[in-house]
Design a protein around this motif. Structure first.
Motif, PDB file in Angstrom:
ATOM      1  N   VAL A   1       1.058 -10.477   5.543  1.00  0.00           N
ATOM      2  CA  VAL A   1       0.121 -11.575   5.314  1.00  0.00           C
ATOM      3  C   VAL A   1      -0.501 -11.483   3.923  1.00  0.00           C
ATOM      4  CG1 VAL A   1      -2.043 -12.626   6.078  1.00  0.00           C
ATOM      5  CG2 VAL A   1      -0.378 -11.818   7.771  1.00  0.00           C
ATOM      6  N   ASP A   2      -0.873 -10.271   3.512  1.00  0.00           N
ATOM      7  CA  ASP A   2      -1.641 -10.133   2.274  1.00  0.00           C
ATOM      8  C   ASP A   2      -0.859 -10.547   1.044  1.00  0.00           C
ATOM      9  OD1 ASP A   2      -3.861  -9.318   3.641  1.00  0.00           O
ATOM     10  OD2 ASP A   2      -3.545  -7.181   3.299  1.00  0.00           O
ATOM     11  N   THR A   3       0.360 -10.043   0.885  1.00  0.00           N
ATOM     12  CA  THR A   3       1.107 -10.328  -0.348  1.00  0.00           C
ATOM     13  C   THR A   3       1.714 -11.724  -0.359  1.00  0.00           C
ATOM     14  OG1 THR A   3       3.091  -9.266   0.574  1.00  0.00           O
ATOM     15  CG2 THR A   3       1.641  -7.904  -0.800  1.00  0.00           C
ATOM     16  N   ILE A   4       1.980 -12.304   0.805  1.00  0.00           N
ATOM     17  CA  ILE A   4       2.628 -13.615   0.859  1.00  0.00           C
ATOM     18  C   ILE A   4       1.619 -14.758   0.915  1.00  0.00           C
ATOM     19  CG2 ILE A   4       4.119 -15.112   2.264  1.00  0.00           C
ATOM     20  CD1 ILE A   4       5.795 -12.696   2.963  1.00  0.00           C
ATOM     21  N   VAL A   5       0.495 -14.567   1.612  1.00  0.00           N
ATOM     22  CA  VAL A   5      -0.452 -15.672   1.813  1.00  0.00           C
ATOM     23  C   VAL A   5      -1.820 -15.378   1.194  1.00  0.00           C
ATOM     24  CG1 VAL A   5      -1.418 -17.298   3.466  1.00  0.00           C
ATOM     25  CG2 VAL A   5       0.743 -16.145   3.999  1.00  0.00           C
TER      26      VAL A   5
ATOM     27  N   GLY B   1       6.541 -11.376  -1.643  1.00  0.00           N
ATOM     28  CA  GLY B   1       5.199 -11.750  -2.044  1.00  0.00           C
ATOM     29  C   GLY B   1       4.843 -11.354  -3.463  1.00  0.00           C
ATOM     30  N   ILE B   2       3.530 -11.380  -3.750  1.00  0.00           N
ATOM     31  CA  ILE B   2       3.020 -11.056  -5.075  1.00  0.00           C
ATOM     32  C   ILE B   2       2.962  -9.539  -5.224  1.00  0.00           C
ATOM     33  CG2 ILE B   2       1.018 -11.191  -6.610  1.00  0.00           C
ATOM     34  CD1 ILE B   2       2.388 -13.831  -6.365  1.00  0.00           C
ATOM     35  N   PRO B   3       3.633  -8.970  -6.220  1.00  0.00           N
ATOM     36  CA  PRO B   3       3.590  -7.516  -6.408  1.00  0.00           C
ATOM     37  C   PRO B   3       2.372  -7.084  -7.215  1.00  0.00           C
ATOM     38  CG  PRO B   3       5.106  -8.504  -7.962  1.00  0.00           C
ATOM     39  CD  PRO B   3       4.574  -9.633  -7.124  1.00  0.00           C
TER      40      PRO B   3
ATOM     41  N   VAL C   1      -3.603  -7.174  -2.733  1.00  0.00           N
ATOM     42  CA  VAL C   1      -2.346  -6.484  -3.038  1.00  0.00           C
ATOM     43  C   VAL C   1      -2.568  -5.015  -3.377  1.00  0.00           C
ATOM     44  CG1 VAL C   1      -0.380  -6.430  -4.629  1.00  0.00           C
ATOM     45  CG2 VAL C   1      -1.279  -8.624  -3.824  1.00  0.00           C
ATOM     46  N   ASP C   2      -3.605  -4.749  -4.177  1.00  0.00           N
ATOM     47  CA  ASP C   2      -3.886  -3.390  -4.652  1.00  0.00           C
ATOM     48  C   ASP C   2      -5.389  -3.156  -4.543  1.00  0.00           C
ATOM     49  OD1 ASP C   2      -3.709  -0.909  -5.811  1.00  0.00           O
ATOM     50  OD2 ASP C   2      -3.153  -1.613  -7.803  1.00  0.00           O
TER      51      ASP C   2
END
Length: 333
Positions: A291-295, A108-110, A129-130
């Motif tokens: 779920v959070d980082t990918i979608v 996912g999104i880092p 993400v953060d």
């Protein structure tokens, strides 16, 4: 180049275990930071890799449960599930010095993806993400390198690493800078017999992998279908195409051109044959989903840049409910 290097792998699971074992097999002293059950497993049985033919290759690295037991490192490889990072990151402070290279091998999104600024130059920190900035404070984006992972590896019921054939990695700095750091890490990984390339645009490489994961992971988690089944059904294939088109539009708005059509990306996936996505494997194992980082992260970026993504938002709502059920069942056991 590897003499005296302090290297730590955080999260020696399927990917992290293969990485750590390969580094150790290449003669690179590598410490492991693991959760309690995995730490005890490796302390008791070693870090075990199953070679072709079934032979066990056992390494006995130093494995600990707290970062304070290791101290400052030269290279830290982050191989944990992304859902663990917001709570884990602050505990990693003892590993991180001003010269530490932090290499993320996560789906996912880092947290370093935007470096605090969106594609249009405006301030941007992704809540998905953060959430409170704790990850960026503990793991400074300026010290981070991305590593996009194209390898197959799993843990069997005994916690042994079972590698697949592919061992391809792409390494790069978020802003295209720190070329020396990226090359040093690439050289280290090549020494460990990975097929490694470096990229001056690692954000593009991250998005290219996410492009497929965003569409296939949640749909497989909802349907319990393998990728060939999803792409073989005209209706689910149409859904996947729509998800990918929306993600492509978001990518273009933040300046990322994948250089490939949706049809070409799907054809590349079909050539891989039947396989289970990471989310499907998590569902089958009763583990929480990323779920959070990918979608959710893509939905949040879309909102920031003003792109309507009704298919992504719908699949997000559905897979979030599936994830909530998994989390609730896990908490009862």
């Amino acid at each position: 180049m590897t003499t005296g290097l302090r290297v730590c792998v955080v999260g020696p699971g399927a990917v992290g275990g293969l990485l750590a074992h390969s580094l150790l097999d290449a003669g690179i002293a590598t410490s492991l930071l693991a959760h309690q059950r995995r730490e005890q497993q490796i302390r008791t049985h070693g870090l075990v890799l199953v070679e072709p033919g079934g032979k066990e290759n056992v390494k006995t690295p130093r494995v600990v449960g707290r970062a304070s037991e290791l101290g400052e490192q030269d290279v830290v490889f982050l191989c944990t599930k992304s859902i663990a990072l917001p709570s884990l990151a602050p505990t990693l402070a003892p590993l991180i010095g001003p010269g530490t290279l932090i290499v993320s091998l996560m789906n996912g999104i880092p947290w370093w993806f935007f470096g605090g600024r969106g594609g249009d130059g405006s301030p941007l920190r992704l809540q998905s993400v953060d959430p409170d900035g704790a990850v960026s404070r503990a793991l400074p984006p300026a010290q981070c390198l991305g590593c996009v992972v194209y390898l197959s590896s799993s843990l069997d019921a005994h916690g042994r690493v079972v590698p697949g054939a592919e061992r391809r990695l792409i390494v790069g700095a978020p802003d295209g800078g720190n070329v020396d750091g990226a090359e040093a890490v690439a050289a280290l990984l090549r020494h460990a017999r990975f097929q490694v390339s470096t990229s001056g645009n690692i954000r593009r490489e991250v998005w290219a992998k996410l492009w497929g994961n965003l569409a296939l992971n949640p749909t497989s988690a909802l349907t319990l279908a393998t990728t060939d089944e999803l792409l073989g059904s005209p209706l689910t294939r149409r859904l996947i195409e729509n998800l990918m088109r929306e993600a492509q539009q978001v990518g273009e708005r933040i300046g990322i051109d994948i250089g490939m059509t949706v049809a070409e990306r799907i054809a590349a996936t079909q050539r891989l044959g039947a396989f289970k996505t990471s989310m499907l494997q998590d569902v089958e194992s009763g583990r929480p989903l990323e779920v959070d980082t990918i979608v959710r992260s893509v939905s949040e970026i879309a909102q920031h840049v003003g792109v309507e993504v009704p298919f992504i938002d719908t699949i997000l709502g559905l897979v979030a409910l599936r994830n909530r059920g998994l989390v609730e069942r896990r908490s009862r056991h």
